[in-house]
Design an enzyme around this catalytic site. Sequence first.
Site, PDB file in Angstrom:
ATOM      1  CD  GLU A 160       2.867  -1.601   7.725  1.00 52.53           C
ATOM      2  OE1 GLU A 160       2.798  -1.560   9.110  1.00 52.53           O
ATOM      3  OE2 GLU A 160       3.041  -0.602   7.210  1.00 52.53           O
ATOM      4  CD  GLU A 161       2.163   3.061   5.894  1.00 54.39           C
ATOM      5  OE1 GLU A 161       2.204   3.439   7.022  1.00 54.39           O
ATOM      6  OE2 GLU A 161       3.351   3.101   5.288  1.00 54.39           O
ATOM      7  CG  ASP A 184      -0.237  -0.172   2.540  1.00 48.99           C
ATOM      8  OD1 ASP A 184       0.628  -1.041   2.618  1.00 48.99           O
ATOM      9  OD2 ASP A 184      -0.631   0.373   3.501  1.00 48.99           O
ATOM     10  CG  HIS A 221       5.095   7.846   6.758  1.00 45.25           C
ATOM     11  ND1 HIS A 221       4.075   7.855   7.555  1.00 45.25           N
ATOM     12  CD2 HIS A 221       5.463   6.647   6.257  1.00 45.25           C
ATOM     13  CE1 HIS A 221       3.850   6.143   7.465  1.00 45.25           C
ATOM     14  NE2 HIS A 221       4.709   5.700   6.603  1.00 45.25           N
TER      15      HIS A 221
END
Length: 350
Positions: A97-98, A40, A322
């Site tokens: 996953e995030e 993702d 990020h």
Amino acid sequence: VEEYLKQLGIKTRRMAKTGIAGYLDVRGAKRTIALRADMDALPMDEKTGLPFAAPAGAMHACGHDCHTAILLGVAKTLSRLRGELPASVRFIFQPAEELPPGGAKAMVDEGVMDSVDEVYGLHVGSRVASGKIVAEAGAQMANVDDVTVTIRGAGAHGASPQQSVDPVLCASEAILSIQQIVSRNILPVEPAVISICMIEAGTAYNIIPETCSFRGTIRTFSTSLRRSMPKMIRRVVAGVARAYGAKFDMVYENGYDALVNDEEAVGYVQQAARDLFGKNALFFHGPRMGAEGFSEYLKVARGCFFSLGTGDKKKKTDASHHNPFFKVDESVLWRGAAMFLKLAVERGAG
């Protein structure tokens, strides 16, 4: 991903809505080794200027595209060696996953780890020198939880604050007070983080709103401390709200559990790194307060989640994850594939 695996002759199964499990089954094999990649992206705008940069509103700012590419390369190589492999190999391409609870638990619940003996995963790391491997035993990533608080006051004109119960002011003081939980209620040697990262209130600059909401993340390693965090946060917010004459609602949700690497599996990863890249291949940085859905797989089978360094200041690949300028040193990604290949073959042999 699914189509590519099928082209390689690897059986696939959809899981967790958008996840893919690939089954490279070896006739007569008594062991199964699982290799995982997350897929993702993040809801943010990319500013790298790369020719393959994502469109606005989505970005692979954590390297999951690299993980997917690495594992697809490994699947291609192992599919050609099917007749020589000592064990079956399970390829896990995980979604979400995030965003806890994430795709890992859903895939485990749907059977992706059935009959798996060991599981390995990797993550690129921009703050680790390119090519270095990080593999350490024990608890390496934290429990992660999520808290949302809504303060309910009374609105008024901004020029007449005395007619209000100001939820913004109340929330502000609550946020400041919550920050003191770690410094005053928790042992100084006990790792813990509370970060309030979102605050939302109001519709105009001159209107004191009815409500103000804030949301944050809580990170711990200790199970007992994790259990006590909601009570401590609620106590602080309740005290502040009472002082202001406000009311509040609080929602506290548990996310990923701490990631605990198996000591023996870590030894296999470290030895593989030394065998492939030399005695100076390893780097050690200790536990981190980040969190990882890979912890779900480690509840089912022993294994190791390790890192591949991709940070190179000269190549400008050292921006944090990020971050809109995040990118990786692609010249070392082959090392991740080499690690997976060696682990699949050697651990498959037991």
